[in-house]
Design an enzyme around this catalytic site. Structure first.
Site, PDB file in Angstrom:
ATOM      1  N   GLY A 174       0.779  -1.279   0.104  1.00 25.60           N
ATOM      2  CA  GLY A 174      -0.063  -0.111  -0.157  1.00 25.60           C
ATOM      3  C   GLY A 174       0.831   1.197   0.062  1.00 25.60           C
ATOM      4  CB  CYS A 175       3.876   2.326   1.997  1.00 28.86           C
ATOM      5  SG  CYS A 175       3.147   1.955   3.515  1.00 28.86           S
TER       6      CYS A 175
END
Length: 149
Positions: free
Chosen positions: A43-44
């Site tokens: 996600g990052c």
């Protein structure tokens, strides 16, 4: 917890190159500060790469990613994904604490403390124009770009 319309709290963090970044660096221009949990996780990475790709449309806006990871970790993350903005080190989560985004989380039944993915849009005077809480990484940079006008 801070709210929209309030002054962004005073802070002083080091970037991935060891330079000090504080409120004075942001003075006189809009800034996007996006807090994320961990370098090079799925996600990052999506979020950071989308900000990388959107940066040309954010003319004159300072963009910083912030996480508890070390400068060395940030350097690897920047190099691996050709990020075009600095990453700030909040290893002791002091700024995340001030902002109320260092929270209890749960993964696979285990509880732990971590960063709640949050983005702050700050105006030229250092006030919070907009806060995005519990951000979903996919498409988030487009929301931020749209808010910039």
């Amino acid at each position: 917890m801070v709210e929209e319309g309030e002054a962004f709290p005073n802070f002083s963090l080091r970037d991935d190159g060891g330079n000090v970044v504080d409120n004075s660096v942001l003075a006189g221009r809009k800034a996007v500060l996006f807090f994320y949990p961990k370098d090079d996780t799925s996600g990052c990475t999506i979020e950071a790469c989308q900000f990388r790709d959107a940066l040309p449309q954010m003319s004159g806006v300072a963009v910083y990613g912030i996480s508890p990871d070390s400068a060395k970790s940030h350097q690897k993350f920047i190099k691996k994904h050709a990020l075009n903005f600095p990453l700030l080190v909040d290893e002791n989560h002091g700024l995340a604490d001030k902002l109320g985004i260092w929270v209890e989380k749960q993964l696979y039944g285990k509880k732990y403390m971590g960063v709640e993915r949050t983005t702050f849009l700050i105006d030229q005077a250092g006030n919070i124009l907009k806060i995005w809480r519990r951000v979903k990484p996919e498409g988030h940079s487009a929301e931020v770009t749209a808010a910039l006008g």
